[in-house]
Design a protein around this motif. Structure first.
Motif, PDB file in Angstrom:
ATOM      1  N   UNK A   1      -6.257 -83.311 -25.686  1.00 39.09           N
ATOM      2  CA  UNK A   1      -6.586 -84.704 -26.026  1.00 39.09           C
ATOM      3  C   UNK A   1      -7.501 -85.360 -24.993  1.00 39.09           C
ATOM      4  N   UNK A   2      -8.391 -86.210 -25.491  1.00 42.23           N
ATOM      5  CA  UNK A   2      -9.344 -86.887 -24.609  1.00 42.23           C
ATOM      6  C   UNK A   2      -8.671 -87.729 -23.524  1.00 42.23           C
ATOM      7  N   UNK A   3      -7.549 -88.426 -23.806  1.00 44.40           N
ATOM      8  CA  UNK A   3      -6.904 -89.166 -22.705  1.00 44.40           C
ATOM      9  C   UNK A   3      -6.464 -88.253 -21.561  1.00 44.40           C
ATOM     10  N   UNK A   4      -6.027 -87.030 -21.887  1.00 42.47           N
ATOM     11  CA  UNK A   4      -5.645 -86.085 -20.819  1.00 42.47           C
ATOM     12  C   UNK A   4      -6.873 -85.680 -20.017  1.00 42.47           C
ATOM     13  N   UNK A   5      -7.972 -85.408 -20.696  1.00 39.81           N
ATOM     14  CA  UNK A   5      -9.196 -85.019 -19.983  1.00 39.81           C
ATOM     15  C   UNK A   5      -9.747 -86.178 -19.151  1.00 39.81           C
ATOM     16  N   UNK A   6      -9.537 -87.396 -19.620  1.00 42.47           N
ATOM     17  CA  UNK A   6      -9.973 -88.556 -18.839  1.00 42.47           C
ATOM     18  C   UNK A   6      -9.144 -88.668 -17.556  1.00 42.47           C
ATOM     19  N   UNK A   7      -7.848 -88.371 -17.666  1.00 44.90           N
ATOM     20  CA  UNK A   7      -6.958 -88.454 -16.502  1.00 44.90           C
ATOM     21  C   UNK A   7      -7.126 -87.257 -15.576  1.00 44.90           C
ATOM     22  N   UNK A   8      -7.320 -86.061 -16.164  1.00 39.82           N
ATOM     23  CA  UNK A   8      -7.443 -84.817 -15.385  1.00 39.82           C
ATOM     24  C   UNK A   8      -8.668 -84.061 -15.921  1.00 39.82           C
ATOM     25  N   UNK A   9      -9.863 -84.384 -15.430  1.00 36.24           N
ATOM     26  CA  UNK A   9     -11.089 -83.796 -15.979  1.00 36.24           C
ATOM     27  C   UNK A   9     -11.158 -82.272 -15.913  1.00 36.24           C
ATOM     28  N   UNK A  10     -10.459 -81.645 -14.978  1.00 30.87           N
ATOM     29  CA  UNK A  10     -10.499 -80.188 -14.841  1.00 30.87           C
ATOM     30  C   UNK A  10      -9.368 -79.491 -15.599  1.00 30.87           C
ATOM     31  N   UNK A  11      -8.641 -80.228 -16.441  1.00 30.21           N
ATOM     32  CA  UNK A  11      -7.491 -79.663 -17.162  1.00 30.21           C
ATOM     33  C   UNK A  11      -7.925 -78.504 -18.062  1.00 30.21           C
ATOM     34  N   UNK A  12      -7.132 -77.428 -18.042  1.00 34.05           N
ATOM     35  CA  UNK A  12      -7.379 -76.276 -18.912  1.00 34.05           C
ATOM     36  C   UNK A  12      -6.197 -76.033 -19.842  1.00 34.05           C
ATOM     37  N   UNK A  13      -5.161 -76.870 -19.739  1.00 30.91           N
ATOM     38  CA  UNK A  13      -3.970 -76.773 -20.592  1.00 30.91           C
ATOM     39  C   UNK A  13      -3.625 -78.136 -21.152  1.00 30.91           C
ATOM     40  N   UNK A  14      -3.006 -78.141 -22.339  1.00 27.64           N
ATOM     41  CA  UNK A  14      -2.471 -79.388 -22.892  1.00 27.64           C
ATOM     42  C   UNK A  14      -1.259 -79.788 -22.042  1.00 27.64           C
ATOM     43  N   UNK A  15      -0.761 -80.974 -22.252  1.00 29.90           N
ATOM     44  CA  UNK A  15       0.350 -81.476 -21.443  1.00 29.90           C
ATOM     45  C   UNK A  15       1.573 -80.587 -21.593  1.00 29.90           C
ATOM     46  N   UNK A  16       1.886 -80.174 -22.820  1.00 36.98           N
ATOM     47  CA  UNK A  16       3.067 -79.351 -23.049  1.00 36.98           C
ATOM     48  C   UNK A  16       3.000 -78.018 -22.325  1.00 36.98           C
ATOM     49  N   UNK A  17       1.884 -77.332 -22.447  1.00 40.37           N
ATOM     50  CA  UNK A  17       1.735 -76.029 -21.793  1.00 40.37           C
ATOM     51  C   UNK A  17       1.685 -76.165 -20.271  1.00 40.37           C
ATOM     52  N   UNK A  18       1.089 -77.244 -19.783  1.00 44.33           N
ATOM     53  CA  UNK A  18       1.055 -77.460 -18.343  1.00 44.33           C
ATOM     54  C   UNK A  18       2.458 -77.705 -17.806  1.00 44.33           C
ATOM     55  N   UNK A  19       3.266 -78.456 -18.542  1.00 41.50           N
ATOM     56  CA  UNK A  19       4.646 -78.706 -18.120  1.00 41.50           C
ATOM     57  C   UNK A  19       5.443 -77.405 -18.056  1.00 41.50           C
ATOM     58  N   UNK A  20       5.243 -76.530 -19.037  1.00 38.60           N
ATOM     59  CA  UNK A  20       5.932 -75.235 -19.039  1.00 38.60           C
ATOM     60  C   UNK A  20       5.474 -74.409 -17.841  1.00 38.60           C
ATOM     61  N   UNK A  21       4.172 -74.388 -17.566  1.00 34.56           N
ATOM     62  CA  UNK A  21       3.647 -73.618 -16.440  1.00 34.56           C
ATOM     63  C   UNK A  21       4.218 -74.110 -15.110  1.00 34.56           C
ATOM     64  N   UNK A  22       4.302 -75.426 -14.959  1.00 39.68           N
ATOM     65  CA  UNK A  22       4.814 -75.982 -13.707  1.00 39.68           C
ATOM     66  C   UNK A  22       6.308 -75.776 -13.550  1.00 39.68           C
TER      67      UNK A  22
END
Length: 72
Positions: free
Chosen positions: A49-70
């Motif tokens: 989603x664009x709001x995620x990219x606005x907050x984290x421009x270098x993001x390579x995962x959606x919020x859900x997948x990033x949470x699982x990874x962390x």
């Protein structure tokens, strides 16, 4: 008392090593893009989603997948 300081130093060093490893991991991952040029998650291939990219421009995962990874 010295053992307490040694333990604190070891914990701090482990924290720093972990932080550096996470940062290096982010830098080496390449984002996926679809045919329209939208950035997609490297895990689930859904559009990030664009709001995620606005907050984290270098993001390579959606919020859900990033949470699982962390959580690993």
């Amino acid at each position: 008392m010295t053992d307490l300081f040694d333990r604190a130093s070891d914990v701090e060093q482990a924290f720093r090593d972990n932080a550096l490893a996470r940062q290096l991991d982010q830098v080496t991952e390449q984002p996926l893009t679809d045919k329209q040029g939208a950035r997609c998650c490297v895990e689930c291939s859904e559009e990030i989603p664009l709001p995620r990219l606005a907050a984290v421009p270098h993001a390579v995962r959606c919020i859900g997948c990033q949470a699982i990874k962390e959580a690993r």
